[in-house]
Design a protein around this motif. Structure first.
Motif, PDB file in Angstrom:
ATOM      1  N   GLU A   1       0.959  -1.204  -0.057  1.00 18.18           N
ATOM      2  CA  GLU A   1       0.021  -0.032  -0.200  1.00 18.18           C
ATOM      3  C   GLU A   1       0.817   1.470   0.020  1.00 18.18           C
ATOM      4  OE1 GLU A   1      -2.541  -3.006   2.168  1.00 18.18           O
ATOM      5  OE2 GLU A   1      -0.390  -2.589   1.887  1.00 18.18           O
ATOM      6  N   ASP A   2       1.837   1.172   0.701  1.00 17.15           N
ATOM      7  CA  ASP A   2       2.677   2.542   1.056  1.00 17.15           C
ATOM      8  C   ASP A   2       3.778   2.443  -0.156  1.00 17.15           C
ATOM      9  OD1 ASP A   2       4.234   4.743   1.762  1.00 17.15           O
ATOM     10  OD2 ASP A   2       5.043   3.602   3.742  1.00 17.15           O
ATOM     11  N   HIS A   3       3.704   3.114  -1.052  1.00 16.96           N
ATOM     12  CA  HIS A   3       4.482   3.340  -2.365  1.00 16.96           C
ATOM     13  C   HIS A   3       5.897   3.805  -1.946  1.00 16.96           C
ATOM     14  CE1 HIS A   3       6.000   3.254  -6.234  1.00 16.96           C
ATOM     15  NE2 HIS A   3       5.863   4.465  -6.313  1.00 16.96           N
ATOM     16  N   TYR A   4       5.965   4.792  -0.964  1.00 16.63           N
ATOM     17  CA  TYR A   4       7.303   5.400  -0.770  1.00 16.63           C
ATOM     18  C   TYR A   4       8.007   4.861   0.267  1.00 16.63           C
ATOM     19  CZ  TYR A   4       5.418   9.287  -3.718  1.00 16.63           C
ATOM     20  OH  TYR A   4       5.039  10.154  -4.767  1.00 16.63           O
ATOM     21  N   ARG A   5       7.536   4.717   1.691  1.00 10.46           N
ATOM     22  CA  ARG A   5       8.335   4.042   2.415  1.00 10.46           C
ATOM     23  C   ARG A   5       8.108   2.520   2.794  1.00 10.46           C
ATOM     24  NH1 ARG A   5       7.683   5.433   7.318  1.00 10.46           N
ATOM     25  NH2 ARG A   5       9.670   5.683   8.298  1.00 10.46           N
ATOM     26  N   LYS A   6       7.204   2.018   2.070  1.00 10.14           N
ATOM     27  CA  LYS A   6       6.907   0.526   2.442  1.00 10.14           C
ATOM     28  C   LYS A   6       6.619   0.269   3.876  1.00 10.14           C
ATOM     29  CE  LYS A   6       8.215  -0.047  -2.031  1.00 10.14           C
ATOM     30  NZ  LYS A   6       7.135  -0.126  -2.946  1.00 10.14           N
ATOM     31  N   ALA A   7       5.750   1.060   4.437  1.00  8.68           N
ATOM     32  CA  ALA A   7       5.395   0.803   5.799  1.00  8.68           C
ATOM     33  C   ALA A   7       4.480  -0.367   5.771  1.00  8.68           C
ATOM     34  CB  ALA A   7       4.266   1.855   6.158  1.00  8.68           C
ATOM     35  N   VAL A   8       4.723  -1.295   6.567  1.00  8.57           N
ATOM     36  CA  VAL A   8       4.094  -2.610   6.794  1.00  8.57           C
ATOM     37  C   VAL A   8       2.574  -2.496   7.090  1.00  8.57           C
ATOM     38  CG1 VAL A   8       4.239  -5.093   7.549  1.00  8.57           C
ATOM     39  CG2 VAL A   8       6.652  -3.762   6.895  1.00  8.57           C
ATOM     40  N   ALA A   9       1.823  -3.437   6.402  1.00  6.30           N
ATOM     41  CA  ALA A   9       0.490  -3.122   6.428  1.00  6.30           C
ATOM     42  C   ALA A   9       0.027  -3.791   7.798  1.00  6.30           C
ATOM     43  CB  ALA A   9      -0.352  -3.803   5.325  1.00  6.30           C
ATOM     44  N   LEU A  10      -1.318  -3.312   8.081  1.00  8.04           N
ATOM     45  CA  LEU A  10      -1.814  -4.025   9.224  1.00  8.04           C
ATOM     46  C   LEU A  10      -2.615  -5.486   9.094  1.00  8.04           C
ATOM     47  CD1 LEU A  10      -2.979  -0.883  10.931  1.00  8.04           C
ATOM     48  CD2 LEU A  10      -0.817  -1.821  11.236  1.00  8.04           C
TER      49      LEU A  10
ATOM     50  N   GLY B   1      12.350   3.294  -6.212  1.00 10.45           N
ATOM     51  CA  GLY B   1      10.929   2.658  -6.125  1.00 10.45           C
ATOM     52  C   GLY B   1      10.397   1.765  -6.929  1.00 10.45           C
ATOM     53  N   GLN B   2      11.049   1.139  -7.745  1.00 14.30           N
ATOM     54  CA  GLN B   2      10.407   0.200  -9.049  1.00 14.30           C
ATOM     55  C   GLN B   2      10.680  -1.204  -8.687  1.00 14.30           C
ATOM     56  OE1 GLN B   2       8.558   1.532 -10.924  1.00 14.30           O
ATOM     57  NE2 GLN B   2       8.817   3.501 -10.451  1.00 14.30           N
ATOM     58  N   PHE B   3      11.176  -1.566  -7.355  1.00 10.14           N
ATOM     59  CA  PHE B   3      11.416  -2.933  -7.344  1.00 10.14           C
ATOM     60  C   PHE B   3      10.050  -3.849  -7.435  1.00 10.14           C
ATOM     61  CE2 PHE B   3      11.746  -6.905  -4.775  1.00 10.14           C
ATOM     62  CZ  PHE B   3      12.945  -7.296  -5.332  1.00 10.14           C
ATOM     63  N   LYS B   4       9.320  -3.336  -6.477  1.00  7.53           N
ATOM     64  CA  LYS B   4       7.915  -4.315  -6.675  1.00  7.53           C
ATOM     65  C   LYS B   4       7.298  -4.515  -8.002  1.00  7.53           C
ATOM     66  CE  LYS B   4       7.201  -5.605  -2.225  1.00  7.53           C
ATOM     67  NZ  LYS B   4       6.998  -6.862  -1.817  1.00  7.53           N
TER      68      LYS B   4
ATOM     69  N   VAL C   1      -2.053  -2.147  -5.814  1.00  3.69           N
ATOM     70  CA  VAL C   1      -1.504  -3.431  -6.821  1.00  3.69           C
ATOM     71  C   VAL C   1      -0.919  -3.005  -7.964  1.00  3.69           C
ATOM     72  CG1 VAL C   1      -3.513  -4.829  -5.931  1.00  3.69           C
ATOM     73  CG2 VAL C   1      -4.232  -3.088  -7.716  1.00  3.69           C
ATOM     74  N   LEU C   2      -0.441  -1.673  -8.034  1.00  2.86           N
ATOM     75  CA  LEU C   2       0.090  -1.249  -9.305  1.00  2.86           C
ATOM     76  C   LEU C   2       1.445  -2.345  -9.771  1.00  2.86           C
ATOM     77  CD1 LEU C   2       0.933   1.225 -11.193  1.00  2.86           C
ATOM     78  CD2 LEU C   2       2.509   2.041  -9.428  1.00  2.86           C
ATOM     79  N   PRO C   3       2.033  -2.909  -8.679  1.00  5.37           N
ATOM     80  CA  PRO C   3       3.117  -4.008  -9.229  1.00  5.37           C
ATOM     81  C   PRO C   3       2.506  -4.932 -10.270  1.00  5.37           C
ATOM     82  CG  PRO C   3       3.502  -3.427  -6.924  1.00  5.37           C
ATOM     83  CD  PRO C   3       2.141  -2.760  -7.333  1.00  5.37           C
TER      84      PRO C   3
ATOM     85  N   ALA D   1      15.991  -1.340 -10.397  1.00  4.51           N
ATOM     86  CA  ALA D   1      14.679  -1.964 -11.226  1.00  4.51           C
ATOM     87  C   ALA D   1      14.045  -1.244 -12.284  1.00  4.51           C
ATOM     88  CB  ALA D   1      13.743  -2.204 -10.158  1.00  4.51           C
ATOM     89  N   SER D   2      14.205  -0.074 -12.129  1.00  4.67           N
ATOM     90  CA  SER D   2      13.282   0.813 -13.149  1.00  4.67           C
ATOM     91  C   SER D   2      14.395   0.713 -14.650  1.00  4.67           C
ATOM     92  CB  SER D   2      13.817   2.291 -12.822  1.00  4.67           C
ATOM     93  OG  SER D   2      15.416   2.831 -12.784  1.00  4.67           O
ATOM     94  N   LYS D   3      15.570   0.342 -14.673  1.00  2.00           N
ATOM     95  CA  LYS D   3      16.249  -0.122 -16.100  1.00  2.00           C
ATOM     96  C   LYS D   3      15.578  -1.157 -16.668  1.00  2.00           C
ATOM     97  CE  LYS D   3      19.143   3.279 -15.120  1.00  2.00           C
ATOM     98  NZ  LYS D   3      19.217   4.387 -15.978  1.00  2.00           N
ATOM     99  N   TYR D   4      15.000  -2.052 -15.786  1.00  5.95           N
ATOM    100  CA  TYR D   4      14.494  -3.169 -16.472  1.00  5.95           C
ATOM    101  C   TYR D   4      12.958  -2.944 -16.903  1.00  5.95           C
ATOM    102  CZ  TYR D   4      12.910  -8.081 -17.620  1.00  5.95           C
ATOM    103  OH  TYR D   4      12.263  -9.227 -18.126  1.00  5.95           O
ATOM    104  N   LEU D   5      12.331  -2.293 -16.242  1.00  7.47           N
ATOM    105  CA  LEU D   5      10.887  -1.791 -16.363  1.00  7.47           C
ATOM    106  C   LEU D   5      11.061  -0.944 -17.717  1.00  7.47           C
ATOM    107  CD1 LEU D   5       8.304  -1.986 -15.518  1.00  7.47           C
ATOM    108  CD2 LEU D   5       8.360   0.048 -14.050  1.00  7.47           C
TER     109      LEU D   5
END
Length: 610
Positions: A290-299, A461-464, A511-513, A568-572
């Protein structure tokens, strides 16, 4: 109680869950004029009226998707179509969350009462079930505040601060040390903290301090659960010590308030969790989509149950190992060393085939069809992973959903009919395809990773956004290395349907990934000639070998990308471009199809065929 009786009780509960889920799935009968559903109609009338959404077929479909399927995207699309502002949509989504969570919590309580009345399982596991439910209620009370702070407040501020330049957001977060660090002092791949405004800037605050009331409620509930388990005995599996160690460590992690020590604390939770190997499993905060920037772990919080009759071995594990070994040999020594470590994880991975039994918090916004966890690669290198596959749950959900007009328009009625008929007429074959595609996907996540791979590849920020493709393609590669002629057509149908369907998710952030995964699939599928589009998607199965070669080349390139830990951005960027904030195919012909499909989704995405 003997283990045999326990497993018999477990099967009784599983069968009851199936019956109750079938009752819930039957709510979709509301959309069939020949059937109807009085209870669903009353609920939907109240729900849609509360949200000020028209009670027409599209509104009903979106409402049922939210209530039964637990997905927000359809409801959000209908609200956009009604012209609701972004702020109004946020508020309505929060109201919908409250309605849905209350509805499902009541269903959970009914199931727990039924288990108590039937005196099923043992006192230890009945106490566990009740305690998980109590913790879950507190996680659910926390969810809306988490969403408001991270998704609806801080992230839009960061985007605006950096003039919509995501790369600058990630650079700023790293430069200002606003990301959690791992035990080695390196920037981590996820966070268990949130940002709060401090003067002209931000400071990182642990969940405990950012949400003190909610975390105290969760911690107290966990403490009470541990207390209940301490006075009981696990006479069946002898795992009392492991359960108490896991739940106690979980309480400690929630209660810790030093941001740069949180990843280490939660890694200990994952270690203790890996030692719990019973047929009832708890799911705790693990994912961070859910958190695109800091990858805060969801509840996340749930209880998962295995189907005792579906625990026979899957060939996918061995197929993954054999193809990965062969590819690593062709890529050189570094690849062989990495894959050797990965395959140790594959060997140690625990596979649980079943379904969610109780679920709370973030999971009222969507359940997994399968999952491989933990995401902490240091822990996984030591102890492996757990894979959860919900084959029955997914199959029954697909059977109950109505035929969608957009699917028929895009894929053709014959294709859609054949996909639906497969579930009804040959569920065993459907389960095999699920094993290859979905379980294969989860094993595919494990490959080519080291402990620092994600953090090094995620600078933009493109790994996922490439990792989900890696997972699905890994499952395909395992099949290509161990093909069965009678399954080839079905595997093609499955990946084509997946790729096209994912195009509806391009504006759903969490679900952008998967949307990006779909874009890469479409490039390969169109490029190999196995699909073409002229008012309808046509599949040329004679191009199977060309498709196989294209996937093999794309996957090999991806594996090398991971081994080199390139951004990851280079592959995408080989496959997509970003235009006005939206990822689109680089190929103009494919882009034309994607744009047309999404335009039609906005127009008729919730219309059904009766």
């Amino acid at each position: 109680m003997q283990k045999q009786q326990f497993m018999k009780d477990l099967q009784t509960i599983y069968d009851e869950l199936q019956r109750r889920q079938a009752e819930l799935n039957a709510y979709y009968d509301l959309l069939d004029k020949d059937k109807g559903h009085e209870k669903a109609e009353k609920l939907m009338t109240f729900f849609l009226t509360t949200l000020n959404i028209p009670r027409d077929s599209e509104g009903y479909m979106a409402g049922l998707t939210r209530l039964v399927g637990l997905r927000e995207d359809a409801l959000e699309q209908v609200m956009k179509k009604q012209g609701f502002s972004d702020r109004k949509i946020e508020m309505k989504k929060d109201v919908a969350y409250g309605f849905v969570s209350y509805f499902h919590t009541e269903r959970h309580e009914s199931l727990i009462q039924w288990i108590e009345e039937k005196d099923l399982l043992t006192a230890f596991y009945r106490s566990l079930i009740y305690g998980v439910h109590y913790v879950g209620q507190h996680m659910t009370l926390w969810q809306s505040a988490w969403t408001r702070q991270i998704i609806n407040t801080i992230n839009p501020q960061l985007t605006a601060l950096c003039d919509n330049d995501e790369g600058q957001v990630f650079k700023m977060l790293k430069d200002k040390e606003l990301l959690d660090r791992d035990v080695e002092g390196n920037v981590g791949d996820r966070c268990y903290s949130v940002l709060e405004k401090e003067g002209e800037g931000y400071t990182s605050v642990a969940y405990k301090n950012a949400f003190p009331k909610q975390v105290k409620g969760v911690s107290t509930a966990l403490s009470q659960l541990v207390g209940r388990l301490e006075i009981e005995e696990d006479e069946v599996f002898g795992q009392k010590e492991q359960w108490i160690a896991y739940l106690s460590t979980l309480e400690e992690a929630f209660s810790h308030d030093v941001p740069d020590e949180l990843i280490g604390k939660w890694a200990e939770v994952d270690r203790k969790w890996m030692a719990v190997k019973t047929p009832l499993q708890v799911g705790h905060p693990l994912e961070y989509y859910e958190d695109h920037y800091r990858k805060a772990v969801a509840l996340e919080w749930d209880l998962r149950i295995v189907n005792p009759s579906l625990q026979e071995g899957s060939p996918t594990r061995e197929n993954i190992k054999s193809f990965a070994l062969l590819m690593a040999e062709s890529l050189g020594r570094k690849a062989e060393e990495t894959i050797a470590r990965n395959l140790k994880q594959v060997d140690e991975t625990q596979l649980y085939i079943g379904q969610p039994m109780l679920y709370y918090g973030a999971e009222f916004n969507g359940l997994f069809s399968a999952q491989v966890v933990p995401n902490d690669e240091v822990v996984s290198s030591e102890l492996g992973k757990k894979i959860f596959a919900y084959a029955d749950f997914v199959m029954e959900s697909k059977k109950s959903k109505p035929m969608m007009k957009l699917s028929v328009e895009t894929m053709g009625k014959d294709f859609v009919d054949a996909q639906r008929a497969l579930i009804d007429t040959n569920p065993i074959l459907w389960q095999e395809i699920y094993d290859i595609s979905t379980v294969g996907h989860e094993y595919g996540h494990i490959l080519w990773l080291e402990s620092d791979t994600e953090s090094k590849m995620n600078a933009q920020g493109q790994f996922k956004n490439i990792e989900e493709f890696k997972a699905t393609a890994g499952g395909l590669m395992a099949f290509f290395g161990n093909e069965r002629e009678e399954l080839k057509k079905h595997i093609v149908d499955d990946v084509v349907a997946r790729a096209v369907g994912l195009m509806a998710w391009r504006e759903v952030g969490e679900v952008l990934p998967y949307y990006c995964e779909g874009l890469i699939h479409l490039d390969i599928l169109f490029g190999s000639g196995i699909i073409t589009y002229d008012e309808i998607i046509a599949i040329d199965y004679s191009k199977y070998d060309a498709m196989k070669e294209a996937y093999t080349n794309a996957y090999r390139d991806l594996a090398e990308h991971y081994l080199d830990k390139m951004d990851a951005s280079k592959y995408l960027e080989q496959y997509v471009v970003k235009s006005e904030g939206v990822y689109l195919p680089k190929d103009e012909n494919i882009s034309t199809f994607v744009e047309y499909y999404y335009a039609r989704y906005k127009e008729i995405g919730q219309e059904t065929v009766t």
